[in-house]
Write a protein that holds these residues in place. Structure first.
Motif, PDB file in Angstrom:
ATOM      1  N   ASP A 192       0.814  -1.223   0.000  1.00 22.50           N
ATOM      2  CA  ASP A 192       0.000   0.000   0.000  1.00 22.50           C
ATOM      3  C   ASP A 192       0.840   1.263   0.000  1.00 22.50           C
ATOM      4  O   ASP A 192       0.450   2.282  -0.576  1.00 22.50           O
ATOM      5  CB  ASP A 192      -0.920   0.004   1.223  1.00 22.50           C
ATOM      6  N   LYS A 193       2.003   1.224   0.687  1.00 19.18           N
ATOM      7  CA  LYS A 193       2.812   2.448   0.841  1.00 19.18           C
ATOM      8  C   LYS A 193       4.012   2.486  -0.106  1.00 19.18           C
ATOM      9  O   LYS A 193       4.914   3.305   0.085  1.00 19.18           O
ATOM     10  CB  LYS A 193       3.288   2.577   2.291  1.00 19.18           C
ATOM     11  N   PHE A 194       4.001   1.628  -1.119  1.00 18.84           N
ATOM     12  CA  PHE A 194       5.130   1.640  -2.060  1.00 18.84           C
ATOM     13  C   PHE A 194       5.180   2.977  -2.796  1.00 18.84           C
ATOM     14  O   PHE A 194       4.170   3.476  -3.296  1.00 18.84           O
ATOM     15  CB  PHE A 194       4.993   0.509  -3.085  1.00 18.84           C
ATOM     16  N   SER A 195       6.395   3.544  -2.863  1.00 16.89           N
ATOM     17  CA  SER A 195       6.579   4.857  -3.475  1.00 16.89           C
ATOM     18  C   SER A 195       7.466   4.742  -4.711  1.00 16.89           C
ATOM     19  O   SER A 195       8.665   4.468  -4.595  1.00 16.89           O
ATOM     20  CB  SER A 195       7.211   5.825  -2.473  1.00 16.89           C
ATOM     21  N   VAL A 196       6.847   4.966  -5.879  1.00 13.46           N
ATOM     22  CA  VAL A 196       7.623   4.974  -7.118  1.00 13.46           C
ATOM     23  C   VAL A 196       8.633   6.117  -7.086  1.00 13.46           C
ATOM     24  O   VAL A 196       9.771   5.977  -7.546  1.00 13.46           O
ATOM     25  CB  VAL A 196       6.694   5.111  -8.346  1.00 13.46           C
ATOM     26  N   GLU A 197       8.232   7.243  -6.508  1.00 14.47           N
ATOM     27  CA  GLU A 197       9.130   8.403  -6.427  1.00 14.47           C
ATOM     28  C   GLU A 197      10.380   8.064  -5.615  1.00 14.47           C
ATOM     29  O   GLU A 197      11.488   8.463  -6.003  1.00 14.47           O
ATOM     30  CB  GLU A 197       8.407   9.590  -5.776  1.00 14.47           C
ATOM     31  N   ARG A 198      10.201   7.321  -4.523  1.00 12.50           N
ATOM     32  CA  ARG A 198      11.373   6.962  -3.724  1.00 12.50           C
ATOM     33  C   ARG A 198      12.274   5.995  -4.499  1.00 12.50           C
ATOM     34  O   ARG A 198      13.499   6.093  -4.438  1.00 12.50           O
ATOM     35  CB  ARG A 198      10.954   6.333  -2.393  1.00 12.50           C
ATOM     36  N   LEU A 216      16.262   6.570  -5.360  1.00 16.75           N
ATOM     37  CA  LEU A 216      17.305   5.592  -5.046  1.00 16.75           C
ATOM     38  C   LEU A 216      18.027   5.139  -6.317  1.00 16.75           C
ATOM     39  O   LEU A 216      19.250   4.956  -6.330  1.00 16.75           O
ATOM     40  CB  LEU A 216      16.699   4.378  -4.334  1.00 16.75           C
ATOM     41  N   ASN A 217      17.261   4.996  -7.394  1.00 16.65           N
ATOM     42  CA  ASN A 217      17.878   4.555  -8.646  1.00 16.65           C
ATOM     43  C   ASN A 217      18.730   5.653  -9.284  1.00 16.65           C
ATOM     44  O   ASN A 217      19.569   5.369 -10.145  1.00 16.65           O
ATOM     45  CB  ASN A 217      16.806   4.062  -9.622  1.00 16.65           C
ATOM     46  N   ASP A 218      18.547   6.877  -8.845  1.00 20.80           N
ATOM     47  CA  ASP A 218      19.473   7.932  -9.263  1.00 20.80           C
ATOM     48  C   ASP A 218      20.866   7.658  -8.710  1.00 20.80           C
ATOM     49  O   ASP A 218      21.874   8.077  -9.289  1.00 20.80           O
ATOM     50  CB  ASP A 218      18.993   9.303  -8.754  1.00 20.80           C
ATOM     51  N   ILE A 260      20.323   1.660 -12.425  1.00 22.35           N
ATOM     52  CA  ILE A 260      20.029   0.413 -13.140  1.00 22.35           C
ATOM     53  C   ILE A 260      18.864   0.676 -14.091  1.00 22.35           C
ATOM     54  O   ILE A 260      17.808   1.149 -13.673  1.00 22.35           O
ATOM     55  CB  ILE A 260      19.666  -0.720 -12.157  1.00 22.35           C
ATOM     56  N   SER A 261      19.044   0.371 -15.354  1.00 21.84           N
ATOM     57  CA  SER A 261      18.004   0.626 -16.350  1.00 21.84           C
ATOM     58  C   SER A 261      16.756  -0.201 -16.054  1.00 21.84           C
ATOM     59  O   SER A 261      16.830  -1.413 -15.857  1.00 21.84           O
ATOM     60  CB  SER A 261      18.517   0.284 -17.750  1.00 21.84           C
ATOM     61  N   LYS A 262      15.603   0.461 -16.036  1.00 23.67           N
ATOM     62  CA  LYS A 262      14.348  -0.239 -15.767  1.00 23.67           C
ATOM     63  C   LYS A 262      13.903  -1.107 -16.945  1.00 23.67           C
ATOM     64  O   LYS A 262      12.967  -1.897 -16.818  1.00 23.67           O
ATOM     65  CB  LYS A 262      13.264   0.783 -15.411  1.00 23.67           C
ATOM     66  N   GLU A 263      14.574  -0.964 -18.071  1.00 27.85           N
ATOM     67  CA  GLU A 263      14.272  -1.801 -19.234  1.00 27.85           C
ATOM     68  C   GLU A 263      14.926  -3.179 -19.126  1.00 27.85           C
ATOM     69  O   GLU A 263      14.591  -4.101 -19.870  1.00 27.85           O
ATOM     70  CB  GLU A 263      14.754  -1.116 -20.510  1.00 27.85           C
ATOM     71  N   LYS A 292      29.273   1.185   0.592  1.00 24.81           N
ATOM     72  CA  LYS A 292      29.290   2.448   1.337  1.00 24.81           C
ATOM     73  C   LYS A 292      27.992   3.212   1.139  1.00 24.81           C
ATOM     74  O   LYS A 292      27.426   3.772   2.083  1.00 24.81           O
ATOM     75  CB  LYS A 292      30.490   3.287   0.896  1.00 24.81           C
ATOM     76  N   LYS A 293      27.483   3.228  -0.103  1.00 20.91           N
ATOM     77  CA  LYS A 293      26.218   3.906  -0.396  1.00 20.91           C
ATOM     78  C   LYS A 293      25.057   3.233   0.335  1.00 20.91           C
ATOM     79  O   LYS A 293      24.186   3.915   0.903  1.00 20.91           O
ATOM     80  CB  LYS A 293      25.963   3.904  -1.897  1.00 20.91           C
ATOM     81  N   VAL A 294      25.040   1.898   0.326  1.00 16.20           N
ATOM     82  CA  VAL A 294      23.952   1.152   0.971  1.00 16.20           C
ATOM     83  C   VAL A 294      23.940   1.428   2.471  1.00 16.20           C
ATOM     84  O   VAL A 294      22.874   1.663   3.070  1.00 16.20           O
ATOM     85  CB  VAL A 294      24.099  -0.355   0.692  1.00 16.20           C
ATOM     86  N   ILE A 295      25.105   1.404   3.096  1.00 13.37           N
ATOM     87  CA  ILE A 295      25.178   1.640   4.539  1.00 13.37           C
ATOM     88  C   ILE A 295      24.695   3.046   4.885  1.00 13.37           C
ATOM     89  O   ILE A 295      23.973   3.248   5.872  1.00 13.37           O
ATOM     90  CB  ILE A 295      26.609   1.384   5.044  1.00 13.37           C
ATOM     91  N   LYS A 296      25.055   4.026   4.074  1.00  7.88           N
ATOM     92  CA  LYS A 296      24.585   5.394   4.322  1.00  7.88           C
ATOM     93  C   LYS A 296      23.069   5.484   4.208  1.00  7.88           C
ATOM     94  O   LYS A 296      22.404   6.112   5.044  1.00  7.88           O
ATOM     95  CB  LYS A 296      25.235   6.366   3.347  1.00  7.88           C
ATOM     96  N   ILE A 297      22.509   4.854   3.167  1.00  6.15           N
ATOM     97  CA  ILE A 297      21.051   4.861   2.986  1.00  6.15           C
ATOM     98  C   ILE A 297      20.376   4.203   4.189  1.00  6.15           C
ATOM     99  O   ILE A 297      19.355   4.683   4.692  1.00  6.15           O
ATOM    100  CB  ILE A 297      20.660   4.144   1.677  1.00  6.15           C
TER     101      ILE A 297
END
Length: 297
Positions: free
Chosen positions: A102-108, A112-114, A118-121, A163-168
């Protein structure tokens, strides 16, 4: 927040978990460490409601997890093996998650993908192990979970991505008060981010403590005795390991205190130096059954 109460789980004829009890506070990061086959993944599958426990209960917010869709909406789960629908494109798996949570956010997810780019295709089958892990992390952060359960979440990731994952992850807890339960073989990461840890051995919880308290209590001592160190010291309850090299004796203790210092001085210790141990060292000394065969240095 999370209450694991006296759970037991048998798979086939093997008792995998034995009378496990843990309580994890909201907004904390809790680490689970143990050797391969100790029961870490089985415990996680009980915590996520994949497995039904044989005895005991697993609750989040005082509600049983198993077959409770309302509670499962609050849980993000990143497995050590991410076997999604292999012929789905990433954009299709995003749509799947959007419908499921219910709370899934495409914007988020997009934010994160920025970072991960990873290409969504791409189809799932064309992703490397590390990319599948990144995708799983992005998807589960994007459901805005109250509880995030991670099983070897940095497996297959290079140093920069780790390092990026740990920061997130740290930001997730700080910004949203998310409760995190993490199992990992990378003890330096556990040491860096966790508030508390548990050590599991042969399906039983052997030790639970905060990282800070653990480092204060489990110490390596470098001791100079007037004469040879007495064998009696090896029998003390606090002592895990003793090894002498010349006049210097190395002692690993599990409950360091001023009282222990005084006892050592009574046995002829002229000089005592405390040496902090890494979490990896603490883990090794905590689970090793035959410590007399292990070197303290």
């Amino acid at each position: 927040m999370i209450q694991i109460q006296n759970i037991t789980k048998k798979i086939g004829n093997k008792m995998v978990l034995k009378d496990i009890e843990l309580n994890i506070e909201k907004g904390s990061i809790f680490g689970l460490i143990g050797e391969n086959g100790a029961g870490k993944t089985t415990l996680i599958k009980c915590l996520t409601g994949i497995y039904k426990v044989d005895v005991g209960s697993v609750k989040i917010d005082d509600e049983e997890v198993f077959e409770n869709n309302k509670i499962k909406q609050k849980i993000g789960y990143v497995a050590d093996q991410n076997n999604y629908f292999t012929y789905f494109k990433i954009e299709e798996i995003i749509e799947f998650y959007k419908r499921a949570y219910d709370k899934f956010s495409v914007e988020r997810f997009e934010r994160l993908n920025d970072i991960f780019k990873i290409s969504k295709e791409k189809k799932i089958k064309d992703l490397s192990k590390g990319m599948k892990m990144q995708l799983s992390l992005m998807l589960n952060f994007s459901i805005n979970p109250e509880v995030l359960i991670l099983d070897e979440p940095t497996s297959g990731l290079d140093a920069v991505v780790k390092k990026k994952v740990i920061k997130i992850l740290i930001d997730e807890v700080a910004d949203n008060g998310t409760t995190v339960f993490i199992s990992s073989h990378h003890l330096e990461e556990i040491e860096r981010i966790c508030d508390n840890i548990a050590i599991i051995e042969n399906g039983e919880i052997k030790y639970v403590n905060s990282i800070e308290n653990m480092k204060d209590s489990i110490k390596k001592l470098q001791v100079l005795f007037e004469e040879k160190a007495q064998d009696e010291i090896k029998t003390w309850d606090e002592v895990l390991c003793v090894e002498s090299i010349g006049r210097i004796t190395y002692i690993i203790v599990k409950d360091y205190s001023e009282e222990l210092q005084l006892r050592l001085k009574d046995k002829g210790a002229k000089f005592i130096e405390e040496i902090n141990l890494s979490l990896e060292d603490i883990f090794i000394y905590s689970v090793e059954e035959e410590l007399e065969n292990e070197k303290c240095i």
